[in-house]
Design a protein around this motif. Structure first.
Motif: not given
Length: 303
Positions: A205-209, A215-218
């Protein structure tokens, strides 16, 4: 009364009760505080709080109701310690191990003895009924809390044919497509928060805030077959919110421009201000919800 969350349910049959009929039926289940030996109470209160007496509030065909719950707080560790102490004492006194039913009876006695000294936790939950559009929205951060209110409403009026919103296309697929494309449908805009889950059973699970979602990461996470299960969005520069894959709307915030529209209403008249705010909020949300459903691909045909 500015909603912070929306758990939206669709009526499967028209809601035909008048405001007066609903008021009468809710009046049979008013909230009253817990007695000394009661652990919880749940009932209806006036949406206007101390400023009102009616259990319903109506404006422009919209209806607002409010449920209040009181729960006595008994820490499990305290109960367990007291039970263990009593069990140990009785077993030593009687020279035998107590049976399961005996231990359960002791636990009940301990709870009864602690209830008069327990602190209470209070919780109020609002629900907005839009009979014309055919839905009810509950201001609750969890489906469980919303279902509790719906259960009380069902008990109060005898029948409540509602189902959660169901989309033709699974919401997580639609949200994932939006993020992959880097844009949402007209009227909606991506913000800076998302949750991605692996499609695999034991995946991550990835949570981004506060993150650039383009972005390339996402992009790498999306390419690794992760699906978007929560996405922060903006609608018409009027509302910001986080949409979940269960179609729940959380952390709903109204723009300052919208909030200021009723600043000319006399602040000393709390009922007038409440009425004006309710009309403003429901008017805006009555436009938002159909657009959200359309953007998400439309509702599943239940016929």
């Amino acid at each position: 009364m500015w909603f912070k969350n929306l758990q939206i349910y669709r009526f499967t049959r028209p809601f035909e009760l008048t405001l007066e009929e609903l008021e009468k039926q809710l009046d049979a289940f008013p909230f009253s505080p817990c007695g000394s030996q009661e652990q919880a109470k749940f009932g209806w209160i006036s949406p206007l709080g101390k400023q009102g007496q009616a259990l319903t509030h109506g404006a422009d065909g919209q209806i607002l109701i409010c449920a209040k719950k009181e729960e006595k707080m008994l820490p499990g560790s305290v109960v367990n310690d007291m039970v263990a102490e009593k069990v140990e004492s009785l077993e030593a006194e009687q020279g035998r191990a107590l049976k399961k039913k005996e231990k359960e009876a002791i636990k009940e006695e301990v709870i009864v003895s602690l209830l008069p000294r327990a602190f209470s936790r209070f919780q109020q939950t609002y629900a907005w009924i839009n009979p014309e559009a055919g839905f009810i929205a509950v201001d609750a951060s969890s489906a469980k809390r919303a279902e509790d209110l719906l259960a009380l409403l069902r008990k109060s009026i005898g029948s409540l044919p509602v189902v959660p919103l169901a989309m033709t296309t699974p919401p997580e697929l639609t949200l994932t497509d939006w993020l992959k494309e880097g844009a949402a449908p007209a009227g909606f805009a991506l913000e800076d928060e998302a949750e991605l889950r692996s499609a695999l059973e034991h995946g991550g699970i990835i949570r981004a805030k506060q993150q650039d979602l383009l972005s390339e990461e996402m992009k790498a996470h999306l390419d690794a077959d992760k699906l978007v299960t929560k996405l922060a969005l903006n609608w018409s520069d009027s509302l910001s919110f986080v949409l979940g894959d269960d179609m729940s709307v959380k952390r709903l915030k109204f723009s300052e421009e919208l909030r200021e529209q009723n600043d000319d209403v006399v602040s000393e008249d709390a009922a007038a201000r409440f009425d004006a705010d309710f009309a403003l909020v429901t008017g805006e949300l009555s436009r938002f919800i159909p657009e959200l459903i359309t953007a998400m691909g439309g509702e599943e045909n239940r016929a």
